[in-house]
Motif scaffolding. Structure first.
Motif, PDB file in Angstrom:
ATOM      1  N   ALA A  96       0.829  -1.212   0.000  1.00 17.23           N
ATOM      2  CA  ALA A  96       0.000   0.000   0.000  1.00 17.23           C
ATOM      3  C   ALA A  96       0.857   1.253   0.000  1.00 17.23           C
ATOM      4  CB  ALA A  96      -0.932  -0.008   1.204  1.00 17.23           C
ATOM      5  N   GLY A  97       2.152   1.089  -0.104  1.00 10.22           N
ATOM      6  CA  GLY A  97       3.022   2.252  -0.164  1.00 10.22           C
ATOM      7  C   GLY A  97       3.913   2.392   1.053  1.00 10.22           C
ATOM      8  N   LEU A  98       4.444   3.591   1.204  1.00  9.12           N
ATOM      9  CA  LEU A  98       5.385   3.881   2.286  1.00  9.12           C
ATOM     10  C   LEU A  98       4.831   4.967   3.193  1.00  9.12           C
ATOM     11  CD1 LEU A  98       8.670   4.071   0.172  1.00  9.12           C
ATOM     12  CD2 LEU A  98       7.986   2.226   1.692  1.00  9.12           C
ATOM     13  N   VAL A  99       5.128   4.823   4.474  1.00  4.73           N
ATOM     14  CA  VAL A  99       4.828   5.860   5.448  1.00  4.73           C
ATOM     15  C   VAL A  99       6.164   6.436   5.879  1.00  4.73           C
ATOM     16  CG1 VAL A  99       3.913   6.337   7.757  1.00  4.73           C
ATOM     17  CG2 VAL A  99       2.686   4.782   6.226  1.00  4.73           C
ATOM     18  N   GLN A 100       6.274   7.747   5.820  1.00  7.34           N
ATOM     19  CA  GLN A 100       7.510   8.442   6.192  1.00  7.34           C
ATOM     20  C   GLN A 100       7.279   9.176   7.503  1.00  7.34           C
ATOM     21  OE1 GLN A 100      10.035  10.399   3.163  1.00  7.34           O
ATOM     22  NE2 GLN A 100       9.455  12.282   4.208  1.00  7.34           N
ATOM     23  N   TYR A 101       8.317   9.279   8.311  1.00 10.86           N
ATOM     24  CA  TYR A 101       8.210   9.979   9.590  1.00 10.86           C
ATOM     25  C   TYR A 101       9.534  10.647   9.924  1.00 10.86           C
ATOM     26  CZ  TYR A 101      10.721   5.915  11.409  1.00 10.86           C
ATOM     27  OH  TYR A 101      11.660   4.936  11.617  1.00 10.86           O
ATOM     28  N   ASN A 102       9.446  11.664  10.777  1.00  8.03           N
ATOM     29  CA  ASN A 102      10.630  12.327  11.321  1.00  8.03           C
ATOM     30  C   ASN A 102      10.823  11.821  12.738  1.00  8.03           C
ATOM     31  OD1 ASN A 102      10.375  13.792   8.974  1.00  8.03           O
ATOM     32  ND2 ASN A 102      10.431  15.784   9.947  1.00  8.03           N
ATOM     33  N   ILE A 103      12.069  11.575  13.111  1.00  7.82           N
ATOM     34  CA  ILE A 103      12.388  11.173  14.480  1.00  7.82           C
ATOM     35  C   ILE A 103      13.505  12.076  14.992  1.00  7.82           C
ATOM     36  CG2 ILE A 103      13.909   9.327  13.632  1.00  7.82           C
ATOM     37  CD1 ILE A 103      13.268   7.851  16.313  1.00  7.82           C
ATOM     38  N   LYS A 108      19.496  16.058  27.496  1.00  6.21           N
ATOM     39  CA  LYS A 108      19.922  16.995  28.537  1.00  6.21           C
ATOM     40  C   LYS A 108      20.449  16.143  29.677  1.00  6.21           C
ATOM     41  CE  LYS A 108      16.802  20.839  27.651  1.00  6.21           C
ATOM     42  NZ  LYS A 108      15.863  21.776  28.280  1.00  6.21           N
ATOM     43  N   ASP A 109      21.141  16.771  30.608  1.00  8.59           N
ATOM     44  CA  ASP A 109      21.643  16.022  31.757  1.00  8.59           C
ATOM     45  C   ASP A 109      20.481  15.364  32.495  1.00  8.59           C
ATOM     46  OD1 ASP A 109      24.321  16.609  31.339  1.00  8.59           O
ATOM     47  OD2 ASP A 109      24.233  18.460  32.519  1.00  8.59           O
ATOM     48  N   GLY A 110      20.554  14.045  32.633  1.00  4.47           N
ATOM     49  CA  GLY A 110      19.570  13.298  33.395  1.00  4.47           C
ATOM     50  C   GLY A 110      18.269  12.982  32.682  1.00  4.47           C
ATOM     51  N   LYS A 111      18.147  13.362  31.396  1.00  5.08           N
ATOM     52  CA  LYS A 111      16.909  13.058  30.669  1.00  5.08           C
ATOM     53  C   LYS A 111      17.115  13.220  29.162  1.00  5.08           C
ATOM     54  CE  LYS A 111      15.186  17.731  31.481  1.00  5.08           C
ATOM     55  NZ  LYS A 111      14.169  18.509  32.160  1.00  5.08           N
ATOM     56  N   TYR A 112      16.215  12.584  28.427  1.00  9.32           N
ATOM     57  CA  TYR A 112      16.184  12.781  26.979  1.00  9.32           C
ATOM     58  C   TYR A 112      14.726  12.861  26.546  1.00  9.32           C
ATOM     59  CZ  TYR A 112      15.070   7.793  26.315  1.00  9.32           C
ATOM     60  OH  TYR A 112      14.476   6.554  26.360  1.00  9.32           O
ATOM     61  N   LYS A 113      14.529  13.453  25.399  1.00 11.02           N
ATOM     62  CA  LYS A 113      13.186  13.571  24.834  1.00 11.02           C
ATOM     63  C   LYS A 113      13.227  13.028  23.418  1.00 11.02           C
ATOM     64  CE  LYS A 113       9.657  16.983  23.593  1.00 11.02           C
ATOM     65  NZ  LYS A 113       9.293  18.411  23.593  1.00 11.02           N
ATOM     66  N   TYR A 114      12.247  12.186  23.102  1.00 10.99           N
ATOM     67  CA  TYR A 114      12.128  11.733  21.717  1.00 10.99           C
ATOM     68  C   TYR A 114      10.846  12.301  21.142  1.00 10.99           C
ATOM     69  CZ  TYR A 114       8.777   8.242  23.368  1.00 10.99           C
ATOM     70  OH  TYR A 114       7.690   7.629  23.933  1.00 10.99           O
ATOM     71  N   GLU A 115      10.852  12.453  19.843  1.00 11.16           N
ATOM     72  CA  GLU A 115       9.672  12.946  19.138  1.00 11.16           C
ATOM     73  C   GLU A 115       9.597  12.261  17.783  1.00 11.16           C
ATOM     74  OE1 GLU A 115       8.983  17.130  17.233  1.00 11.16           O
ATOM     75  OE2 GLU A 115       8.509  17.250  19.393  1.00 11.16           O
ATOM     76  N   VAL A 116       8.482  11.610  17.513  1.00  8.81           N
ATOM     77  CA  VAL A 116       8.213  11.019  16.204  1.00  8.81           C
ATOM     78  C   VAL A 116       7.027  11.800  15.652  1.00  8.81           C
ATOM     79  CG1 VAL A 116       7.580   8.944  14.921  1.00  8.81           C
ATOM     80  CG2 VAL A 116       9.043   8.751  16.947  1.00  8.81           C
ATOM     81  N   SER A 117       7.242  12.515  14.542  1.00 11.42           N
ATOM     82  CA  SER A 117       6.207  13.414  14.032  1.00 11.42           C
ATOM     83  C   SER A 117       6.250  13.491  12.502  1.00 11.42           C
ATOM     84  CB  SER A 117       6.400  14.808  14.632  1.00 11.42           C
ATOM     85  OG  SER A 117       7.643  15.336  14.229  1.00 11.42           O
ATOM     86  N   ARG A 118       5.392  14.357  11.977  1.00 10.17           N
ATOM     87  CA  ARG A 118       5.262  14.540  10.523  1.00 10.17           C
ATOM     88  C   ARG A 118       5.134  13.194   9.822  1.00 10.17           C
ATOM     89  NH1 ARG A 118       5.183  18.960   8.100  1.00 10.17           N
ATOM     90  NH2 ARG A 118       6.228  18.290   6.215  1.00 10.17           N
ATOM     91  N   ILE A 119       4.278  12.358  10.380  1.00 15.36           N
ATOM     92  CA  ILE A 119       4.044  11.025   9.827  1.00 15.36           C
ATOM     93  C   ILE A 119       3.127  11.200   8.617  1.00 15.36           C
ATOM     94  CG2 ILE A 119       3.232   8.697  10.318  1.00 15.36           C
ATOM     95  CD1 ILE A 119       3.613   9.438  13.354  1.00 15.36           C
ATOM     96  N   ASN A 120       3.588  10.717   7.466  1.00 13.05           N
ATOM     97  CA  ASN A 120       2.802  10.930   6.245  1.00 13.05           C
ATOM     98  C   ASN A 120       2.923   9.772   5.281  1.00 13.05           C
ATOM     99  OD1 ASN A 120       4.920  11.879   3.958  1.00 13.05           O
ATOM    100  ND2 ASN A 120       5.587  12.617   5.959  1.00 13.05           N
TER     101      ASN A 120
END
Length: 177
Positions: A96-103, A108-120
């Motif tokens: 059915a095709g491909l789904v693309q995403y940004n990751i 930062k000290d003591g933590k990290y943040k992830y973001e998966v967005s612009r899923i298309n």
């Protein structure tokens, strides 16, 4: 026959409930976005960045193609990737095709943040998966429910693997007891 009909009704209801309540939509951008801040007490931002970079290089078959930003000073690594989805017609699964995403992983000290967005859905022009959730659209296809479920399953697996990679110090435990 009644059991079969009941089965299909239940599946349809579950898929409908899935698309309306399961996917995280950012309040500001109105885009499906998976994000979390993960606390990792005692770890420096440089160590977390090294782990994120190691994970990118291990998880993706061609990390040089995926990684678009690799900023060791700001301890941020980001990329763009694609995965396949399938369409089922009369019990046969087809491409059915491909789904693309940004990751993006920011440390930062003591933590990290992830973001998966612009899923298309990879098309000639940007086709955000949010369109798959609009049942009133003239272009709506019941297969979109399956595409949403496949996308959610893929991204949740990716996040699980990322968290495991970020928890891995890389230090082998000694066999000498």
């Amino acid at each position: 026959m009644k059991k079969l009909l009941l089965f299909f009704v239940m599946i349809t209801l579950q898929l409908t409930a899935f698309s309306q309540s399961q996917l995280p939509v950012d309040a500001d951008t109105k885009l499906v976005t998976y994000t979390e801040v993960v606390n990792m007490p005692g770890l420096s931002k440089k160590e977390l960045y090294k782990r994120a970079e190691k994970w990118f290089r291990k998880y993706y078959k061609n990390p040089a193609d995926v990684i678009k930003e690799n900023d060791s000073l700001n301890t941020t690594i980001a990329g763009v990737h694609r995965f396949k989805i399938t369409r089922e017609v009369k019990g046969v699964k087809n491409d059915a095709g491909l789904v693309q995403y940004n990751i993006k992983v920011m440390c930062k000290d003591g933590k990290y943040k992830y973001e998966v967005s612009r899923i298309n859905w990879k098309q000639a022009s940007y086709y955000g998966i949010e369109k798959w959730m609009d049942k009133s659209a003239g272009s709506y296809d019941p297969q979109f429910e399956s595409y949403l479920a496949q996308t959610d399953q893929f991204v949740k697996g990716l996040i699980e693997d990322l968290k495991k990679g970020m928890n891995d110090s890389g230090v082998k435990k000694s066999e000498d007891w």
